[in-house]
Design a protein around this motif. Structure first.
Motif, PDB file in Angstrom:
ATOM      1  N   ILE A  42       0.892  -1.124   0.369  1.00  0.00           N
ATOM      2  CA  ILE A  42       0.432   0.078  -0.192  1.00  0.00           C
ATOM      3  C   ILE A  42       0.619   1.737   0.566  1.00  0.00           C
ATOM      4  CG2 ILE A  42      -1.920  -1.011   1.159  1.00  0.00           C
ATOM      5  CD1 ILE A  42      -1.109   0.196   3.538  1.00  0.00           C
ATOM      6  N   GLY A  93      -2.499   3.444  21.407  1.00  0.00           N
ATOM      7  CA  GLY A  93      -3.431   3.448  19.351  1.00  0.00           C
ATOM      8  C   GLY A  93      -1.848   2.267  19.023  1.00  0.00           C
ATOM      9  N   GLY A 120       2.319   2.951  13.504  1.00  0.00           N
ATOM     10  CA  GLY A 120       3.098   3.796  14.087  1.00  0.00           C
ATOM     11  C   GLY A 120       3.420   2.801  15.874  1.00  0.00           C
ATOM     12  N   ASP A 173      -5.658  -0.103  22.944  1.00  0.00           N
ATOM     13  CA  ASP A 173      -6.702   0.668  21.532  1.00  0.00           C
ATOM     14  C   ASP A 173      -7.626   0.710  21.807  1.00  0.00           C
ATOM     15  OD1 ASP A 173      -5.366   1.299  18.460  1.00  0.00           O
ATOM     16  OD2 ASP A 173      -7.137   0.997  19.350  1.00  0.00           O
ATOM     17  N   ARG A 174      -8.362   1.986  22.016  1.00  0.00           N
ATOM     18  CA  ARG A 174     -10.493   2.106  22.265  1.00  0.00           C
ATOM     19  C   ARG A 174     -10.783   1.233  20.995  1.00  0.00           C
ATOM     20  NH1 ARG A 174     -10.712   7.849  20.474  1.00  0.00           N
ATOM     21  NH2 ARG A 174     -10.320   8.115  17.885  1.00  0.00           N
ATOM     22  N   GLY A 177      -5.525  -0.094  13.915  1.00  0.00           N
ATOM     23  CA  GLY A 177      -5.868   1.184  13.507  1.00  0.00           C
ATOM     24  C   GLY A 177      -6.273   0.918  12.212  1.00  0.00           C
ATOM     25  N   LEU A 178      -5.381   2.159  11.483  1.00  0.00           N
ATOM     26  CA  LEU A 178      -6.687   2.226   9.764  1.00  0.00           C
ATOM     27  C   LEU A 178      -6.166   1.145   9.205  1.00  0.00           C
ATOM     28  CD1 LEU A 178      -6.415   5.848   9.507  1.00  0.00           C
ATOM     29  CD2 LEU A 178      -8.068   4.786   9.626  1.00  0.00           C
ATOM     30  N   LYS A 224      -7.483  -3.221  -0.879  1.00  0.00           N
ATOM     31  CA  LYS A 224      -6.205  -2.843  -1.067  1.00  0.00           C
ATOM     32  C   LYS A 224      -4.715  -3.860   0.082  1.00  0.00           C
ATOM     33  CE  LYS A 224      -5.858   1.422  -0.351  1.00  0.00           C
ATOM     34  NZ  LYS A 224      -6.231   3.149  -0.337  1.00  0.00           N
ATOM     35  N   VAL A 246      -7.879   5.978  26.059  1.00  0.00           N
ATOM     36  CA  VAL A 246      -7.317   6.741  26.780  1.00  0.00           C
ATOM     37  C   VAL A 246      -8.195   8.272  27.095  1.00  0.00           C
ATOM     38  CG1 VAL A 246      -5.464   8.350  27.655  1.00  0.00           C
ATOM     39  CG2 VAL A 246      -4.883   5.453  26.354  1.00  0.00           C
ATOM     40  N   TYR A 306      -8.129  12.048  13.859  1.00  0.00           N
ATOM     41  CA  TYR A 306     -10.194  11.211  13.650  1.00  0.00           C
ATOM     42  C   TYR A 306     -10.744  12.163  13.578  1.00  0.00           C
ATOM     43  CZ  TYR A 306      -8.126   6.421  13.964  1.00  0.00           C
ATOM     44  OH  TYR A 306      -7.622   5.611  13.497  1.00  0.00           O
ATOM     45  N   ASP A 313     -10.999   5.033  -2.034  1.00  0.00           N
ATOM     46  CA  ASP A 313     -11.253   3.717  -1.110  1.00  0.00           C
ATOM     47  C   ASP A 313     -13.409   3.975  -0.846  1.00  0.00           C
ATOM     48  OD1 ASP A 313      -8.414   3.656  -0.454  1.00  0.00           O
ATOM     49  OD2 ASP A 313      -8.062   3.829   1.250  1.00  0.00           O
ATOM     50  N   ASP A 367       0.522   9.617  12.519  1.00  0.00           N
ATOM     51  CA  ASP A 367      -0.414  10.122  11.839  1.00  0.00           C
ATOM     52  C   ASP A 367      -0.563  11.925  13.438  1.00  0.00           C
ATOM     53  OD1 ASP A 367      -0.309   9.515   9.665  1.00  0.00           O
ATOM     54  OD2 ASP A 367      -2.968   9.377   9.623  1.00  0.00           O
ATOM     55  N   SER A 372      -1.164  11.135   6.705  1.00  0.00           N
ATOM     56  CA  SER A 372       0.686  10.841   6.422  1.00  0.00           C
ATOM     57  C   SER A 372       0.368   9.708   5.673  1.00  0.00           C
ATOM     58  CB  SER A 372       1.195  11.441   7.397  1.00  0.00           C
ATOM     59  OG  SER A 372       2.504  10.975   6.393  1.00  0.00           O
ATOM     60  N   VAL A 432       1.355   5.149   5.934  1.00  0.00           N
ATOM     61  CA  VAL A 432       1.858   4.089   7.044  1.00  0.00           C
ATOM     62  C   VAL A 432       3.493   3.811   6.950  1.00  0.00           C
ATOM     63  CG1 VAL A 432       1.558   1.469   7.029  1.00  0.00           C
ATOM     64  CG2 VAL A 432      -0.718   3.008   6.273  1.00  0.00           C
TER      65      VAL A 432
END
Ligand SMILES: Cc1cc2nc3c(=O)[nH]c(=O)nc-3n(C[C@H](O)[C@H](O)[C@H](O)COP(=O)(O)OP(=O)(O)OC[C@H]3O[C@@H](n4cnc5c(N)ncnc54)[C@H](O)[C@@H]3O)c2cc1C
Ligand code: SF4
Length: 496
Positions: free
Chosen positions: A97, A154, A158, A177-178, A184-185, A194, A220, A243, A303, A442, A448, A450
């Motif tokens: 990607i 997170g 990253g 992570d929430r 993440g993304l 993709k 958090v 986000y 996307d 990010d 930005s 990955v």
């Protein structure tokens, strides 16, 4: 099989095979296949082995590309994997990607001399997919365990890259992570066509196998403040991404049927993962049988458009206020979207969403590109009297993302942020002005890529190592100076 290098004079550039649009637009599987071993070796052998490798310079991770190309061309794939994974925590994901046309491949000397670049991304993916198949990808094993703990907020690329690096250094790492899944993304933003979800899942399992504690559904700001996490851990890394979606601000933007890109993509990705999503089931976030208009021209817009095609939309249109040459999105993804049936309405901007109790159409206006502004980009200007209407039951705003208000969210007014709302850190150590609080990805750079998040995560891990080493040697020194004093006190006590 060992091959000679510099075969670009003999061999044309080839990409891994792409599935035909008619075949791929009915599912969410990746559209590119992989190279065969021979195909990868041949393509790798096209490399010129430049003395100054511009591909490496323009890769954010400074991957040692010429070396792993040479090893691939020689059939030494296990060594190629060792070199490739030394600088990248997820080479098979970047190979899939990264916008290579803007990074490594765009800077390849063969591209500049019009021979067509080496297919670097495709070879990188082949090397690591082969490594997974052969069991060469192993969880990191620290040489010595250390007692210090690091909390990472997170679990995107990253946070994942930092977790792997820090665990390899021997630290006790917890990744918070929430969401209900780590990634993440990579999991909830980027669609399966993709990047298939099991490619991410095996990386997450690798972290767990290495001994990283994964705490999902932990937000958090809701489940702990930043101060509480800082008190619990010897260092904390913030890698929360960005986000806050920029929404449509035109009249009618609040009508049912108008949605934010990430809500739409997250629902679709969850369905792809086998989850039941009520907003998808009841049609709210499902494009089936609808006229869809996506506003925006970046990768997120591409996307959304391609997701709508796969969900069975009646029509899928992209409104973008500049022309194709000035789009922020990758040209490769635009071409894929066009092949799949997306209709691009260049040089157009929405003026209003129309409808009584729900969206039924978008009124738009034609634009032309005026003179360039201070950034060098031509400014779009409205062509008066050029209004037109596009039917739309589902309108998706893909206009970019901004950071959330972290100081408020984390209950930490002292967290230093820039005027853009990103976390302010030292560019080398990635530490903020708060002692032991680092940030990466990010949330530092703004939206930005990955590969940049991975780079930041690795740099932050180095910064944390230096910080904790300095703390450890400080406490060792104070223990040594405290020792003679306590010895003397004990002797005095004996005398008295
Ligand atoms: C639709 C879309 C498509 C993209 N396509 C590409 C692409 O093709 N190629 C590419 O290179 N890049 C692409 N990107 C960009 C790329 O995904 C990001 O740059 C990258 O994921 C950033 O990584 P990160 O780790 O900084 O943040 P993220 O991936 O956003 O991860 C942040 C994590 O932090 C968690 N989090 C946030 N707040 C909290 C909190 N308070 N408590 C606990 N956890 C929290 C989130 O749940 C999330 O899991 C795309 C982005 C989008 C939106
Ligand atoms: S990480 Fe991205 S930029 Fe670097 S070599 Fe791989 S595909 Fe190219």
């Amino acid at each position: 099989m060992a091959r000679k290098m510099l075969q670009f004079t003999r061999l044309e550039k080839e990409m891994p095979a792409k599935r035909a649009a008619e075949d791929r637009k009915g599912d969410f599987q990746e559209i590119y296949g992989g190279f065969t071993e021979d195909g990868a070796g041949d393509q790798a052998s096209r490399c010129e082995q430049c003395g100054i490798p511009f591909c490496q310079i323009h890769c954010p991770l400074q991957n040692n590309i010429p070396d792993w190309l040479m090893l691939t061309a020689s059939g030494r794939l296990e060594e190629a994997y060792a070199v490739s994974s030394a600088t990248n925590n997820m080479p098979e994901i970047c190979g899939r990607i990264c916008p290579q046309d803007r990074l490594c491949e765009g800077s390849c000397v063969l591209e500049q001399s019009r021979h067509g670049s080496v297919s670097i991304g495709g070879v990188e993916k082949h090397i690591t997919d082969t490594a997974w198949e052969n069991g060469w990808v192993k969880p990191v094993k620290p040489v010595t365990e250390r007692s210090e703990t690091v909390g990472i907020i997170g679990g995107g690329p990253g946070g994942m890259a930092a977790a792997e690096q820090l665990r390899g250094m021997g630290f006790q790492v917890t990744l918070y992570d929430r969401y209900d899944r780590i990634g993440g993304l990579l999991v909830y933003g980027i669609p399966g066509f993709k990047l298939e979800k099991d490619v991410v899942a095996r990386r997450v399992k690798l972290l767990a196998d290495a001994g990283v504690t994964l705490k999902t559904d932990f937000e958090v700001g809701r489940d702990a403040t930043l101060a509480e996490l800082r008190a619990k851990h010897d260092a904390v890394l913030i890698a929360t991404g960005v986000y806050k979606a920029r929404g449509l601000t035109v009249p009618g933007a609040g009508l049912p049927g108008v949605h934010r890109a990430l809500d739409y993509l997250t629902a679709s990705n969850k369905v792809d993962l086998g989850d039941t999503v009520p907003e998808y089931e009841d049609g709210t976030l499902n494009a089936k049988g609808k006229n869809v208009v996506v506003v925006g021209g970046g990768d997120t817009a591409m996307d959304c458009l391609r997701t709508a095609i796969r969900q069975g939309a009646t029509s899928v249109k992209c409104l973008y206020r500049r022309n194709q040459a000035n789009m922020p999105g990758s040209q490769r993804e635009v071409a894929n979207a066009m092949e799949e049936g997306v209709d691009f309405v260049w040089l157009s901007a929405p003026e209003a969403v129309l409808g009584d109790d729900k969206a039924t159409a978008v009124r738009a206006v034609r634009m032309r590109l005026g003179v360039a502004d201070a950034t060098g980009r031509q400014v779009p200007q409205v062509i008066e009297g050029s209004e037109f209407t596009e039917p739309a039951d589902l309108v998706i705003a893909a206009l970019g993302f901004e950071p959330e208000d972290l100081p408020t969210l984390f209950g930490e007014p002292k967290l230093p942020i820039t005027r853009w709302g990103t976390v302010q850190v030292d560019p080398v150590t990635k530490m903020s002005d708060m002692d032991g609080v680092f940030a990466a990805g990010d949330i530092v750079r703004g939206a930005s890529l990955v590969v940049w998040a991975v780079r930041d995560g690795r740099d932050a891990a180095e910064g944390i190592l230096r910080y904790l080493d300095a703390k450890a040697s400080q406490s060792e020194t104070s223990a040594q100076t405290a020792e003679p004093a306590s010895k003397l006190a004990a002797e005095l006590a004996q005398v008295s």
